[in-house]
Design an enzyme around this catalytic site. Sequence first.
Site, PDB file in Angstrom:
ATOM      1  N   SER A 330       8.948 -80.816  -0.797  1.00  0.00           N
ATOM      2  CA  SER A 330       9.232 -82.267  -0.759  1.00  0.00           C
ATOM      3  C   SER A 330       8.445 -83.023   0.299  1.00  0.00           C
ATOM      4  O   SER A 330       8.486 -84.257   0.331  1.00  0.00           O
ATOM      5  CB  SER A 330      10.720 -82.495  -0.514  1.00  0.00           C
ATOM      6  N   ASP A 354      20.131 -91.159 -11.156  1.00  0.00           N
ATOM      7  CA  ASP A 354      20.059 -89.707 -11.000  1.00  0.00           C
ATOM      8  C   ASP A 354      21.429 -89.101 -11.222  1.00  0.00           C
ATOM      9  O   ASP A 354      22.339 -89.314 -10.439  1.00  0.00           O
ATOM     10  CB  ASP A 354      19.532 -89.388  -9.592  1.00  0.00           C
ATOM     11  N   ASP A 369      18.403 -81.489  -9.778  1.00  0.00           N
ATOM     12  CA  ASP A 369      18.227 -81.968  -8.414  1.00  0.00           C
ATOM     13  C   ASP A 369      18.855 -80.947  -7.488  1.00  0.00           C
ATOM     14  O   ASP A 369      19.634 -80.113  -7.904  1.00  0.00           O
ATOM     15  CB  ASP A 369      18.912 -83.324  -8.243  1.00  0.00           C
ATOM     16  N   HIS A 375      22.135 -88.182  -7.184  1.00  0.00           N
ATOM     17  CA  HIS A 375      22.238 -89.181  -6.121  1.00  0.00           C
ATOM     18  C   HIS A 375      22.636 -90.549  -6.640  1.00  0.00           C
ATOM     19  O   HIS A 375      22.672 -91.508  -5.881  1.00  0.00           O
ATOM     20  CB  HIS A 375      20.895 -89.304  -5.392  1.00  0.00           C
ATOM     21  N   CYS A 388      15.073 -87.082  -3.368  1.00  0.00           N
ATOM     22  CA  CYS A 388      15.606 -86.980  -4.716  1.00  0.00           C
ATOM     23  C   CYS A 388      14.559 -86.404  -5.664  1.00  0.00           C
ATOM     24  O   CYS A 388      13.508 -86.984  -5.898  1.00  0.00           O
ATOM     25  CB  CYS A 388      16.033 -88.384  -5.171  1.00  0.00           C
TER      26      CYS A 388
END
Lengths: 656, 371
Positions: A330, A354, A369, A375, A388
Site C-alpha cells: 500500500s 466500499d 479489503d 470502509h 482502502c
Amino acid sequence: MATKRVTIRNHTAEANLFARRTFIAMLGLIVLLLILFYNIYQLEIVSYEKYKTRSNSNRIKLLPVAPNRGLIYDRNGVLLADNKPVYSLEVIPEQVPNFAETITQVSQLLDISDERQKKVLQSLKSKRRFKPIEIQSRLSEQQVALFSVNQHKFPGVFIDARLKRYYPFGDLTTHSLGYVARINRRDEIKLEEQGKAENYAATRNIGKLGLEKYYQDILHGTIGNQEVEINSQGRVIRTLNFTPPVPGKDLTLSLDIELQMIAKRALSGKRGAVVAIDPRDGGILAMYSNPSYNGNLFVHGISYKDYNKLTGSKNLPLINRTVQGYPPASTIKPLLALTGLEEGIITEHTTINDRGVYQLPGIETKRRDWKKWGHGKVNLTKSLEQSCNIYYFDLSYKLGITKIARMMEKFGFGEYTGVDLHEENHAIMPSVEWKRARYGKAWYTGETLSVGIGQSYWTVTPLQLAQSISILANKGQIKVPHLLKATSEVSFSNDGNGLHREVKTTEQPIDLKPPIELNNPRHWDIVLDGMHNTVQKKGATAYIPFKGARYDAAGKTGSAQVANIAQGEEYNAETTIESKRDNAMFVAFAPFESPEIVVAVAIENVAKGGGSTNAAPVARQIMDQYFGDREIISKTKHPLHEEIYQHVDKKKTRNR
Amino acid sequence: MHSTGQDQQKTFSIWRRLHIDVPLLAGILSLMILGLFIVYSAGGQSIDMAIKQARNMGIALIVMIFVAQIPPLIYRKWAVPMFIMGILLLVAVLLFGHIGKGARRWINLGVFMFQPSEVMKLIVPVMIAWYVSQKNLPVRILNVFIAFILLLIPTLLIARQPDLGTSLLIASSGIFVIFLAGSSWKLIGSCAVLASAFAPILWMFLMKPYQKQRVLTFLNPEQDPLGSGYHIIQSKIAIGSGGLHGKGWLQGTQSQLEFLPERHTDFIFAVFSEEFGLIGVSVLLLVYLTIVMRGLWIAVHAQQAFTKLLAGSLTLTFFVYVFVNIGMVSGLLPVVGVPLPLVSYGGTSMVTLMAGFGILMAISTHRRFHA
C-alpha cells in the site's frame, strides 16, 4: 761444409725479403687495429645513447610506493573507515650471525609456532640474503612491546608497520561502505584492461564492495616511486630520486552514523532495511540492512569458518536489503492516486462505496479489503488514511496497467536510482511489454488489480521507495540519491615557516534529473494532504506510531502478502510459517511543509500486524533522532560502539 | 753540443750493457701502470688485488731482465731439446695433469703448479725459427710442410686440454715465422683455401658443444641474454655506455655494480672503455701500437735470420693477444680465453709475455760487431 753454406747465403737478399714481409705484416696489423678502433667507435660514439640507456636500465630500478588510501567520514566528521598500522616481524638473513638459532630464540620470546619457524627456515633457501623474510604477520600489541624491549638481542630482526583498512563501526557500515580486500587475479586482469596496473604496482588491497568499490579510483591515490641504484644481485646501493605518492582523497558521506545506530537498534532481531534520504539534495542519511556483518573480517582475508557462517545463515546477512526488491504494497497508493488524478479517472471528490468486496464485471473471483466489512463511503483522502484496497482495485482497473506503468517509471520504479553503489538492484515495474518479454504471456486484467495494491510482479527497493516519496515531497523535482557528500584532498606546502597542512574540500554537486510536470500542480497537494492525514488524523493507519512527535510528519503504511491466500481463506500470521508471513512496509517524510527527511522501511515476515505496527515505529525512531537536539558525537574521533549507544539513549529520554 | 752527445752515448751504452731496450721498457711500464689502476677499479676497489698485481709485475720484470741477459744464440743451440722436453711435458699434462676450471693444464711440481703450455708459447717460435733459418730464405714448400707438422703437434696437444686461446696463440706464432721467412704467396693462398674447407669438418667433428655454443653466441648474443650471451652483452653495454670521455675512473656502473663478468681478467678492456671512453681507448691502442712497432724495428734490425724471425714472431703474437682480446670483448670475435696483455690481472701469462720481451731485448742488445 758449414763455412761453405755461410758463404752461399745471401744475407742482404734475406734481410730485404724479411723487411718486405715485416712491412706487409705491419700494414696488416694497422688495418686490424683500425677495424678494432672502428668497432669501438661504433659502440661508444654511434650507439652511445642505446648503450647508455641499457646500462642505466641495468642499474636503475623504480620501486613503487603505495599511496595511503583516503579515509571515509560521516556527515559530522565521524571516522567510518580508517587506516590502522599492523605490525609484522621480519628478518634480513645476511644481517643475522646464526639464522636458525635467532629464529628459535625470537620464536620462544614471542611464542611463534613451530610450523611458522619451519616455513621461515625453508624460505631462507629461495630468497636473496638481503631481502626481508616475514617471520610472523599481524603481531599483537603485547608481541610488539615485548620485541621492542628485546630488539638489541636480535640484530637483523625488525618490526615492519603497514597500514590496513579498519572499520571502527564494524557491521554498522558494511552494506554502504563495503570493504577492501587483497587484489586477486580477476582484479589484476581488470586493472590491466583499464590501464591502471601501473598505478597499482605497490597496492595490496582494493575496494570489493560498496563505496570502497564505487569510489576506488578516488580513494586510491597516485603511486609514488623510489628510484634506486642496484647491483647485479639486485641489492639496493643508494636512492637516486624519490617521488612521493599522492594519497587518495578523503570522502565525507551524507550518512549520519547516529541514524545508522538507531536503524540497527530498531531492526534488531528482524530482517529488513531502512533508507533515509534528505529530499533537499538527495543525500542518503541512513542506509542500513539487517542482519549485517563485519567488513573487517574481509580485510585480512576471511577464514573459511567465518565465511561459511555468513553464507550459511538463513538470514542472508550478505544481502544488502536496502537495494533489494520487495512488493511495495500500500505504500505506493499515494502515487496511484496521483496517476488517477492526472489521467482524469478520479477527482479529489470521487467517492466509492466500499462494502469489503470487489468483483470485476463478469468474473467470479472476489477481492477483499483488509477490513472485512469495508470502509463504507471512501474518497481519495480517506482511501489513503484507511489504505482502502477497494478504492484502488477500482482505480487501477479504470487506469489499466500501461498508464500505471508509465507514471511509475517516471518515479523511478523498475530502474536504477543512480545511487553510488554497484550493488543496486533495479527491481521490477511490471507492464504488458515486460510480461511478454519475461514470460511470453499476455497481461491479465486481474493482475492490474493486484498492481493497484502494490503486489503481483511489482517489486521496489527500499531505496527506490524512499526516492519516489522524495520526488513526491519535492513535487516532481528529481534529485539522484547519493552517499557521497564531499571529497577532500590534504596537501602540504612549505612557505619557509614550516610545513602547512591544507585541506581542499570539494562538495559533491546535486545530481538533478528532468522534473515530473503534472497537468495540474494542485494534484501534488491533494495527494500530499492525504499522506499528511494518514499520520495526523486520529484513527488513520499511521496515527498511533507518530502520536506525540515534535515534528509534522506525513506517511503511508503497507503490508505485503508473501503467501497466496486461497479464495475465502483468511491470513493468520500465527499459523503461517515464518518465511511466508507478511512483509511490513512504511514510508514517511517530515516536516510536512518543507521536507528534510524521507524514510522508507521494509521488514520481512512480521509475526503480527503490518506496516503501521512494525515498520512505522522504526521510521518514528529515525525521525525522533533526526529532529532531536544535535549535540553530535563527532567531538570524539574514535567513539566506541557502546558509548555511542548510551549517548543516543540519553538523548532519547531527553526528547520524551 | 759535443759533451751532450757524449753523455747520450754513455747513457745509451749503460742500458745496452744492462741489455734493456728503453723504448720497449717505456711502453711496457706505461701499460703496467695503467693496468694497476684498472685492476684496482675492476677488482671492486680492492687495494689487496692491486698490490698482488704489482707483485706479479715485479716478478715479471725481474724475469724479463734475467731473460734479456741470455744471448739469443743460446736459444738456437737449445731449440730442439727444449722443444722435445716441452712436447713431453704437454703429453704428461694430458696424462696426469691437474684439472682446474674444467681443463687439464697444470702439472703439480710439489712447490708450485706449472703450466707447460705457457712455456711452449716461447719454445714453439724458437723451434720453428730455428728450423726455418737452417736453410736459405725464402723458405721452400717442403720445409714449410715440415714446419707445419712441428707446429701442429703442440697446437693439437694444447687444444686437447682444452685451451683454445693458448693453442691459437701458439699456432699463430709458428705461422708468423713461416710467413716472415718468405713462404710463397701461392702457398699462403692455398693454405687459406684449405683452412676454410676444413672449417665445416672442424665444426661437425672436432668442436665440443660448448665451443660451438660460443660461436653461436658470438653470432647472435641476444638469443640468450641471461645465459651464454650475458658476458658479451654486458661487455658491449659497458663499452658503449662509456662514450667519448668515459664515466671516469671508479665510476663505471657496469663494472662497479658487478654487471660485467670477468671484470679484472679477460673483460678488463670493457672496464677500461667504460671508465675512460673512446679517448682512453685511443691512447691504449697507441701504446700497444708503439710496442709492436718497436718490436718490429728490433726484428728488422736483428743480425741473423733466426733472431729476425724470432723477434718478428714474438712481436706479432703479442699483437694477436691484443687483437683477439679486444675483438672478443667488443663483440668482433667469439669469446676465447685470451687476456689483455700486461693489463689483465694474473701472474702466469704476464711472466710468459715479459720473458718474450726479455728475448726481444736480448735480440736488440746482444749484437756482435761483425756480420
